[in-house]
Design an enzyme around this catalytic site. Structure first.
Site, PDB file in Angstrom:
ATOM      1  N   LYS A 112       0.722  -1.134   0.230  1.00 23.19           N
ATOM      2  CA  LYS A 112      -0.149   0.108  -0.040  1.00 23.19           C
ATOM      3  C   LYS A 112       0.832   1.222   0.075  1.00 23.19           C
ATOM      4  O   LYS A 112       0.590   2.270  -0.665  1.00 23.19           O
ATOM      5  CB  LYS A 112      -0.802   0.084   1.148  1.00 23.19           C
ATOM      6  N   LYS A 192      -6.731 -11.113  -6.657  1.00 19.04           N
ATOM      7  CA  LYS A 192      -8.118 -11.406  -5.729  1.00 19.04           C
ATOM      8  C   LYS A 192      -9.111 -10.604  -5.961  1.00 19.04           C
ATOM      9  O   LYS A 192      -9.082  -9.481  -6.378  1.00 19.04           O
ATOM     10  CB  LYS A 192      -7.357 -11.043  -4.251  1.00 19.04           C
ATOM     11  N   LYS A 195     -13.303  -5.320  -4.082  1.00 20.81           N
ATOM     12  CA  LYS A 195     -13.907  -4.001  -4.604  1.00 20.81           C
ATOM     13  C   LYS A 195     -12.777  -2.884  -5.074  1.00 20.81           C
ATOM     14  O   LYS A 195     -13.300  -2.426  -5.914  1.00 20.81           O
ATOM     15  CB  LYS A 195     -14.396  -3.251  -3.225  1.00 20.81           C
TER      16      LYS A 195
HETATM   17  P1  ADP Z   1     -11.657  -6.327   0.642  1.00 25.14           P
HETATM   18  O1  ADP Z   1     -10.550  -7.189   0.744  1.00 25.14           O
HETATM   19  O2  ADP Z   1     -12.787  -6.645  -0.335  1.00 25.14           O
HETATM   20  O3  ADP Z   1     -11.626  -4.962   0.882  1.00 25.14           O
HETATM   21  P2  ADP Z   1     -12.399  -6.995   3.457  1.00 25.14           P
HETATM   22  O4  ADP Z   1     -10.820  -6.453   3.649  1.00 25.14           O
HETATM   23  O5  ADP Z   1     -13.137  -6.187   4.319  1.00 25.14           O
HETATM   24  O6  ADP Z   1     -12.829  -6.846   1.960  1.00 25.14           O
HETATM   25  O7  ADP Z   1     -12.438  -8.452   3.870  1.00 25.14           O
HETATM   26  C1  ADP Z   1     -13.509  -8.955   4.580  1.00 25.14           C
HETATM   27  C2  ADP Z   1     -13.158 -10.544   4.529  1.00 25.14           C
HETATM   28  O8  ADP Z   1     -13.377 -10.883   3.239  1.00 25.14           O
HETATM   29  C3  ADP Z   1     -11.901 -10.796   5.102  1.00 25.14           C
HETATM   30  O9  ADP Z   1     -11.865 -12.108   5.858  1.00 25.14           O
HETATM   31  C4  ADP Z   1     -11.088 -11.248   3.617  1.00 25.14           C
HETATM   32  O10 ADP Z   1     -10.170 -12.123   3.884  1.00 25.14           O
HETATM   33  C5  ADP Z   1     -12.433 -11.787   3.012  1.00 25.14           C
HETATM   34  N1  ADP Z   1     -12.068 -11.805   1.687  1.00 25.14           N
HETATM   35  C6  ADP Z   1     -11.843 -10.523   0.940  1.00 25.14           C
HETATM   36  N2  ADP Z   1     -11.715 -10.673  -0.492  1.00 25.14           N
HETATM   37  C7  ADP Z   1     -11.466 -12.034  -0.707  1.00 25.14           C
HETATM   38  C8  ADP Z   1     -11.353 -12.768  -1.698  1.00 25.14           C
HETATM   39  N3  ADP Z   1     -10.939 -12.402  -3.180  1.00 25.14           N
HETATM   40  N4  ADP Z   1     -11.230 -14.315  -1.567  1.00 25.14           N
HETATM   41  C9  ADP Z   1     -11.817 -14.696  -0.198  1.00 25.14           C
HETATM   42  N5  ADP Z   1     -11.659 -13.898   0.952  1.00 25.14           N
HETATM   43  C10 ADP Z   1     -11.796 -12.716   0.763  1.00 25.14           C
END
Ligand code: ADP
Length: 324
Positions: A112, A192, A195
């Protein structure tokens, strides 16, 4: 006594199927066996969000997504992180037990910082400490997360070990709980699902939006023509169909390898399967959205219940650290 399950989701927008398959499904599945606490971690969103105009609506939308996914406020505590301000105090206290060198070598921090050199704030470096504070404030022992969060959870375990060594046994080392789909790749077929990368499908999307998104997905990159044999194991659409369409997967694998089915038809079938799987969730979401007073009340009740746990933990920590 049931073990405590804890996890959080950042309100950076509506939840997507990566969040749901990677973590959310376990949030729901764990509700009977564990004493669960789930939150929308809005303070975490501030570590990277320059523009906060949408923060309140993102919090609300993510909260709706969790309820629609099946979190039952009668079984689990569900709330918004900053509504329980005790988190800030524990964050400060835990930061005293965390060497800066541990934080500076976290790969997501380095990434980041490389991508947004103009916004390397103090909070961003402290993100894993805040995450550890979230877990231990609620005495979380089992943490349902996606695979991407494992390094942060490992760091939380190290922080807990160090705290316990210095101030006496206070917290259990949290354990990760993964689903059978812990890393969902995005529609671009390489990164991955996220969003921020725009390669996702929102849980709350309409059936039409979902179909449009799925039809844009990248399939087996080596298959140029409809007549080329496919390589299902190298195809992200196949992987998603393994999850959403398990009963036809053996036949599909063969048809793809023999070029009996083209990628367009395969994607159309995936879109249908996703829409069918998510239909009940989407219907629940629509009725919840029509009742904002109820949703706000769940948020308030959740924060009140969470605060009771948080105050107890904080008293214990302050006493161990010599503050009271
Ligand atoms: P993002 O990565 O979409 O911003 P968060 O960091 O809030 O979302 O993640 C919320 C939960 O969803 C966490 O436990 C994260 O590990 C899981 N997660 C997010 N993206 C994925 C993905 N592509 N595959 C599996 N788990 C995910």
């Amino acid at each position: 006594m049931k073990k405590r399950g804890f996890s959080g989701v950042r309100p950076t927008g509506r939840l997507h199927i990566g969040n749901y398959l990677g973590a959310g499904k376990n949030y729901v599945a764990m509700q009977d066996e564990y004493d669960c606490v789930y939150c929308i971690v809005d303070l975490h969103a501030l570590t990277t969000l320059a523009d906060t105009d949408k923060l309140q609506s993102n919090i609300y939308e993510a909260f709706l997504d969790l309820l629609a996914a099946g979190i039952d406020p009668q079984k689990a505590v569900i709330f918004v992180q900053s509504h329980v301000p005790e988190i800030n105090e524990l964050f400060t206290l835990l930061s005293m037990a965390t060497p800066l060198s541990w934080l500076l070598r976290v790969p997501t921090f380095k990434e980041k910082a490389r991508m947004h050199p103009q916004n390397v704030n103090y909070g961003l470096v402290g993100y894993p400490v805040l995450m550890a504070a979230d877990i231990v404030l609620y005495k979380g022992e089992v943490v349902p997360v996606g695979e991407d969060q494992l390094p942060h959870l490992e760091l939380a375990r190290e922080i807990v070990r160090r705290f316990n060594e210095h101030f006496g046994e206070t917290f259990r080392e949290p354990q990760a709980k993964l689903t059978n789909f812990p890393m969902v790749v995005g529609l671009d077929g390489k990164d991955k699902m996220s969003k921020s990368l725009g390669n996702h499908i929102e849980l709350a999307a309409t059936a039409e939006e979902t179909t449009k998104r799925v039809m844009s997905a990248v399939t087996d990159p080596t298959r140029k023509l409809r007549s080329d044999p496919g390589h299902p194991k190298a195809c992200n659409v196949f992987k998603l169909r393994e999850h959403f369409d398990p009963e036809c997967i053996t036949q599909l694998e063969e048809d793809c390898r023999m070029a009996r089915i083209g990628c367009v038809d395969c994607k159309r079938a995936l879109a249908e399967a996703i829409n069918c799987d998510l239909a009940p969730l989407r219907a629940r979401r629509i009725s919840l959205a029509a009742n904002p007073e109820y949703v706000r009340q769940v948020m308030l009740d959740g924060a009140m219940k969470a605060q009771v746990i948080a105050r107890q933990t904080l008293d214990e920590v302050k006493s161990k650290m010599g503050l009271i």
